[in-house]
Design a protein around this motif. Structure first.
Motif, PDB file in Angstrom:
ATOM      1  N   LEU A  18       0.814  -1.212   0.000  1.00 38.88           N
ATOM      2  CA  LEU A  18       0.000   0.000   0.000  1.00 38.88           C
ATOM      3  C   LEU A  18       0.848   1.263   0.000  1.00 38.88           C
ATOM      4  CD1 LEU A  18      -2.750  -0.979   2.626  1.00 38.88           C
ATOM      5  CD2 LEU A  18      -3.048  -0.752   0.151  1.00 38.88           C
ATOM      6  N   LEU A  19       2.088   1.130   0.483  1.00 36.04           N
ATOM      7  CA  LEU A  19       2.951   2.303   0.633  1.00 36.04           C
ATOM      8  C   LEU A  19       3.937   2.488  -0.514  1.00 36.04           C
ATOM      9  CD1 LEU A  19       3.782   1.890   4.430  1.00 36.04           C
ATOM     10  CD2 LEU A  19       2.083   3.414   3.407  1.00 36.04           C
ATOM     11  N   LEU A  20       3.932   1.573  -1.471  1.00 33.93           N
ATOM     12  CA  LEU A  20       4.927   1.632  -2.539  1.00 33.93           C
ATOM     13  C   LEU A  20       4.776   2.844  -3.434  1.00 33.93           C
ATOM     14  CD1 LEU A  20       5.416  -2.064  -3.681  1.00 33.93           C
ATOM     15  CD2 LEU A  20       7.010  -0.584  -2.460  1.00 33.93           C
ATOM     16  N   ILE A  30      -5.416   2.260   6.380  1.00 32.07           N
ATOM     17  CA  ILE A  30      -4.780   0.947   6.245  1.00 32.07           C
ATOM     18  C   ILE A  30      -5.613  -0.117   6.951  1.00 32.07           C
ATOM     19  CG2 ILE A  30      -2.720  -0.417   6.781  1.00 32.07           C
ATOM     20  CD1 ILE A  30      -1.087   2.135   6.591  1.00 32.07           C
ATOM     21  N   ALA A  31      -6.091   0.215   8.145  1.00 30.63           N
ATOM     22  CA  ALA A  31      -6.924  -0.735   8.891  1.00 30.63           C
ATOM     23  C   ALA A  31      -8.192  -1.080   8.119  1.00 30.63           C
ATOM     24  CB  ALA A  31      -7.272  -0.153  10.256  1.00 30.63           C
ATOM     25  N   LEU A  32      -8.798  -0.076   7.476  1.00 28.23           N
ATOM     26  CA  LEU A  32     -10.005  -0.313   6.698  1.00 28.23           C
ATOM     27  C   LEU A  32      -9.731  -1.191   5.479  1.00 28.23           C
ATOM     28  CD1 LEU A  32     -11.696   3.224   6.791  1.00 28.23           C
ATOM     29  CD2 LEU A  32     -12.550   1.122   7.845  1.00 28.23           C
ATOM     30  N   LYS A  33      -8.641  -0.913   4.773  1.00 31.31           N
ATOM     31  CA  LYS A  33      -8.304  -1.672   3.566  1.00 31.31           C
ATOM     32  C   LYS A  33      -8.002  -3.132   3.896  1.00 31.31           C
ATOM     33  CE  LYS A  33      -6.487   2.199   0.844  1.00 31.31           C
ATOM     34  NZ  LYS A  33      -7.443   2.108  -0.274  1.00 31.31           N
ATOM     35  N   LEU A  34      -7.382  -3.367   5.048  1.00 36.91           N
ATOM     36  CA  LEU A  34      -7.014  -4.728   5.428  1.00 36.91           C
ATOM     37  C   LEU A  34      -8.086  -5.404   6.276  1.00 36.91           C
ATOM     38  CD1 LEU A  34      -4.337  -3.704   4.286  1.00 36.91           C
ATOM     39  CD2 LEU A  34      -3.170  -4.881   6.148  1.00 36.91           C
ATOM     40  N   ASP A  35      -9.120  -4.610   6.641  1.00 38.93           N
ATOM     41  CA  ASP A  35     -10.249  -5.136   7.419  1.00 38.93           C
ATOM     42  C   ASP A  35      -9.790  -5.762   8.732  1.00 38.93           C
ATOM     43  OD1 ASP A  35     -12.914  -5.663   7.970  1.00 38.93           O
ATOM     44  OD2 ASP A  35     -12.891  -7.625   6.996  1.00 38.93           O
ATOM     45  N   ALA A  60      -0.162   9.012  10.318  1.00 37.85           N
ATOM     46  CA  ALA A  60      -0.032   8.407   8.996  1.00 37.85           C
ATOM     47  C   ALA A  60       1.267   7.623   8.952  1.00 37.85           C
ATOM     48  CB  ALA A  60      -0.058   9.482   7.905  1.00 37.85           C
ATOM     49  N   VAL A  61       1.453   6.887   7.864  1.00 40.22           N
ATOM     50  CA  VAL A  61       2.642   6.063   7.731  1.00 40.22           C
ATOM     51  C   VAL A  61       3.163   6.171   6.306  1.00 40.22           C
ATOM     52  CG1 VAL A  61       1.292   4.007   7.179  1.00 40.22           C
ATOM     53  CG2 VAL A  61       3.580   3.745   8.109  1.00 40.22           C
ATOM     54  N   SER A  62       4.482   6.083   6.150  1.00 40.13           N
ATOM     55  CA  SER A  62       5.092   6.186   4.827  1.00 40.13           C
ATOM     56  C   SER A  62       6.308   5.282   4.749  1.00 40.13           C
ATOM     57  CB  SER A  62       5.517   7.637   4.542  1.00 40.13           C
ATOM     58  OG  SER A  62       6.239   7.724   3.332  1.00 40.13           O
ATOM     59  N   ALA A  63       6.575   4.774   3.539  1.00 39.17           N
ATOM     60  CA  ALA A  63       7.802   4.009   3.298  1.00 39.17           C
ATOM     61  C   ALA A  63       8.832   4.855   2.577  1.00 39.17           C
ATOM     62  CB  ALA A  63       7.490   2.759   2.468  1.00 39.17           C
ATOM     63  N   GLU A  64       8.475   6.102   2.256  1.00 38.40           N
ATOM     64  CA  GLU A  64       9.364   6.976   1.508  1.00 38.40           C
ATOM     65  C   GLU A  64      10.345   7.668   2.442  1.00 38.40           C
ATOM     66  OE1 GLU A  64      11.268   7.635  -0.895  1.00 38.40           O
ATOM     67  OE2 GLU A  64       9.616   7.753  -2.337  1.00 38.40           O
ATOM     68  N   LYS A  65      11.455   8.115   1.869  1.00 42.50           N
ATOM     69  CA  LYS A  65      12.487   8.805   2.634  1.00 42.50           C
ATOM     70  C   LYS A  65      12.047  10.213   2.997  1.00 42.50           C
ATOM     71  CE  LYS A  65      15.113   8.337  -0.934  1.00 42.50           C
ATOM     72  NZ  LYS A  65      16.305   8.257  -1.793  1.00 42.50           N
ATOM     73  N   SER A  66      12.719  10.775   3.998  1.00 38.65           N
ATOM     74  CA  SER A  66      12.526  12.165   4.391  1.00 38.65           C
ATOM     75  C   SER A  66      13.891  12.739   4.740  1.00 38.65           C
ATOM     76  CB  SER A  66      11.589  12.254   5.606  1.00 38.65           C
ATOM     77  OG  SER A  66      12.227  11.709   6.756  1.00 38.65           O
ATOM     78  N   VAL A  67      13.907  13.979   5.221  1.00 42.42           N
ATOM     79  CA  VAL A  67      15.174  14.598   5.589  1.00 42.42           C
ATOM     80  C   VAL A  67      15.903  13.786   6.652  1.00 42.42           C
ATOM     81  CG1 VAL A  67      16.249  16.630   6.641  1.00 42.42           C
ATOM     82  CG2 VAL A  67      14.434  16.921   4.955  1.00 42.42           C
ATOM     83  N   LEU A  68      15.146  13.201   7.577  1.00 42.73           N
ATOM     84  CA  LEU A  68      15.746  12.489   8.709  1.00 42.73           C
ATOM     85  C   LEU A  68      15.743  10.980   8.551  1.00 42.73           C
ATOM     86  CD1 LEU A  68      14.296  14.539  11.698  1.00 42.73           C
ATOM     87  CD2 LEU A  68      16.545  14.757  10.633  1.00 42.73           C
ATOM     88  N   PHE A  69      14.901  10.428   7.675  1.00 41.26           N
ATOM     89  CA  PHE A  69      14.767   8.980   7.570  1.00 41.26           C
ATOM     90  C   PHE A  69      14.943   8.524   6.130  1.00 41.26           C
ATOM     91  CE2 PHE A  69      12.158  10.261  11.208  1.00 41.26           C
ATOM     92  CZ  PHE A  69      12.703   9.462  12.199  1.00 41.26           C
ATOM     93  N   GLU A  70      15.793   7.515   5.932  1.00 40.63           N
ATOM     94  CA  GLU A  70      15.930   6.879   4.630  1.00 40.63           C
ATOM     95  C   GLU A  70      14.862   5.809   4.502  1.00 40.63           C
ATOM     96  OE1 GLU A  70      16.300   6.570   1.650  1.00 40.63           O
ATOM     97  OE2 GLU A  70      18.444   6.260   1.249  1.00 40.63           O
ATOM     98  N   SER A  71      14.373   5.598   3.282  1.00 40.70           N
ATOM     99  CA  SER A  71      13.414   4.524   3.054  1.00 40.70           C
ATOM    100  C   SER A  71      14.131   3.180   3.153  1.00 40.70           C
ATOM    101  CB  SER A  71      12.750   4.684   1.689  1.00 40.70           C
ATOM    102  OG  SER A  71      13.716   4.853   0.672  1.00 40.70           O
ATOM    103  N   SER A  72      13.363   2.124   3.328  1.00 35.49           N
ATOM    104  CA  SER A  72      13.962   0.811   3.539  1.00 35.49           C
ATOM    105  C   SER A  72      14.615   0.282   2.269  1.00 35.49           C
ATOM    106  CB  SER A  72      12.899  -0.187   4.008  1.00 35.49           C
ATOM    107  OG  SER A  72      12.030  -0.524   2.932  1.00 35.49           O
ATOM    108  N   TYR A  73      15.510  -0.669   2.445  1.00 38.66           N
ATOM    109  CA  TYR A  73      16.170  -1.301   1.295  1.00 38.66           C
ATOM    110  C   TYR A  73      15.136  -1.933   0.379  1.00 38.66           C
ATOM    111  CZ  TYR A  73      19.598  -3.933  -1.377  1.00 38.66           C
ATOM    112  OH  TYR A  73      20.357  -4.430  -2.414  1.00 38.66           O
ATOM    113  N   LEU A  74      14.145  -2.613   0.958  1.00 42.09           N
ATOM    114  CA  LEU A  74      13.107  -3.261   0.160  1.00 42.09           C
ATOM    115  C   LEU A  74      12.377  -2.250  -0.703  1.00 42.09           C
ATOM    116  CD1 LEU A  74      11.319  -5.690  -0.572  1.00 42.09           C
ATOM    117  CD2 LEU A  74       9.925  -5.152   1.447  1.00 42.09           C
ATOM    118  N   PHE A  75      12.006  -1.127  -0.122  1.00 42.79           N
ATOM    119  CA  PHE A  75      11.291  -0.085  -0.859  1.00 42.79           C
ATOM    120  C   PHE A  75      12.168   0.464  -1.976  1.00 42.79           C
ATOM    121  CE2 PHE A  75      10.050   4.333  -1.539  1.00 42.79           C
ATOM    122  CZ  PHE A  75       8.678   4.231  -1.695  1.00 42.79           C
TER     123      PHE A  75
END
Length: 257
Positions: A18-20, A30-35, A60-75
Motif C-alpha cells: 500500500l505504501l509503494l 490501512i486498517a479499513l483496507k485490510l479489514d 499516517a505512515v510512509s515508506a518513503e524517505k525524508s530529511v531524517l529517515f531513509e526509506s527501507s532497502y526493500l522499498f
C-alpha cells in the motif's frame, strides 16, 4: 503458532504494498483496507518501524524517505530499476579484471552483480548483505563481508567494527551511490552511513558515483562528500534537463547513462 505468524507476515507485506506509491497513508485507512482493527495495525506498524521499513508521522505512515529517515532497502530496491541497471552497466567500464573493489550497501550498486562476470576475477569488499548473498555463488568473485552491526532498514552492516575493518584495506575502485544530491554534494540521513561512504572513498584509488534521477528530488541532513571528490560521476539520462544544466554550471563533470 506458525499459522498466526504467517498471517502477520502476509499482512505486513500488504501494508508495504500500500505504501509503494511513496505517499503517506493514514493509519485508519490501512486498517479499513485490510479489514483489521487499529490495534492490530499498530502492532504491525511497530514491527515494520523497528525493522526500518516505514516511518510514522502524525497518524499516517510512509515508506518513503525524508530529511531524517531513509526509506527501507526493500522499498528502494523496487524503484528506478531500469535506471539503476543502466548506471551499473556504465560503471563496469571503469573496472579491470583482477581488481579489488569496494561496493556500498546501495540498491543502485547492487545492480552491478548482474554484470560482474564481465570483469572477473575480482575481489569485492562490501557492507551490503544482499550484495554478499548475490555474489557468494558467482565464479571468479572473492567476497569480503565487512561485518559489524547489522542495520535492518539498510540491509547492511555499519558501526565501529565495520569502519575499522574497512579502513585496513586499499582497493582499486570504490563504487557508491547516495540518498540525495543537493547542489553539487551528496547527503544522507544517517551519520553511520556517512562514515562508511567516506571510508570507501578514502581507501579507493579510483571512485565511481552512480546517480539515478530520484536523487535530485529529496533532501537529507548529513553531508557526505562533494561530487568533485569522485573520479567518475554517472547520472541517469532520465534526470531533468534543468538539473543537468545546474550540474554543468557548477563545473561538475559527469556522463549520462
Amino acid at each position: 503458532m506458525n499459522k498466526r505468524v504467517s498471517k502477520s507476515d502476509a499482512r505486513r507485506a500488504r501494508i508495504l504494498d500500500l505504501l509503494l506509491g511513496g505517499q503517506e497513508v493514514p493509519i485508519k485507512d490501512i486498517a479499513l483496507k485490510l479489514d483489521v482493527s487499529l490495534m492490530t495495525i499498530h502492532r504491525d506498524l511497530v514491527e515494520l518501524e523497528q525493522n526500518g521499513a516505514i516511518t510514522r508521522v502524525r497518524g499516517a505512515v510512509s515508506a518513503e524517505k525524508s530529511v531524517l529517515f531513509e526509506s527501507s532497502y526493500l522499498f528502494r530496491s523496487q524503484k528506478q530499476i531500469e535506471e539503476k541497471k543502466r548506471l551499473a552497466k556504465a560503471a563496469i567500464k571503469f573496472i579491470e579484471p583482477g581488481s579489488a573493489l569496494a561496493f556500498d550497501d546501495s540498491t543502485t550498486v547492487y545492480q552491478i552483480a548482474e554484470y560482474i562476470q564481465e570483469i572477473t576475477p575480482v575481489t569485492v569488499l562490501t557492507n551490503g548483505l544482499p550484495m554478499v548473498n548475490r555474489l557468494s555463488t558467482e565464479p571468479g568473485v572473492e567476497v569480503i563481508a565487512l561485518g559489524g552491526k547489522y542495520h535492518r532498514g539498510f540491509s547492511g552492516f555499519f558501526g565501529l567494527q565495520c569502519e575499522q575493518v574497512a579502513s585496513r584495506y586499499i582497493v582499486d575502485v570504490a563504487v557508491m551511490s547516495s540518498t540525495t544530491i543537493q547542489g553539487a554534494s551528496l547527503f544522507t540521513q544517517e551519520e553511520q552511513v556517512v562514515r562508511m561512504k567516506r571510508i570507501m572513498l578514502k581507501i579507493a584509488k579510483k571512485s565511481v558515483l552512480l546517480v539515478d534521477s530520484s536523487k535530485f528530488t529529496y533532501s537529507a541532513l548529513n553531508h557526505i562528500a562533494d561530487l568533485s571528490d569522485f573520479d567518475h560521476v554517472i547520472v541517469s539520462k532520465d534526470t531533468e534537463a534543468d538539473t543537468l544544466k545546474s550540474l554543468r554550471s557548477a563545473g561538475i563533470a559527469f556522463e549520462l547513462a
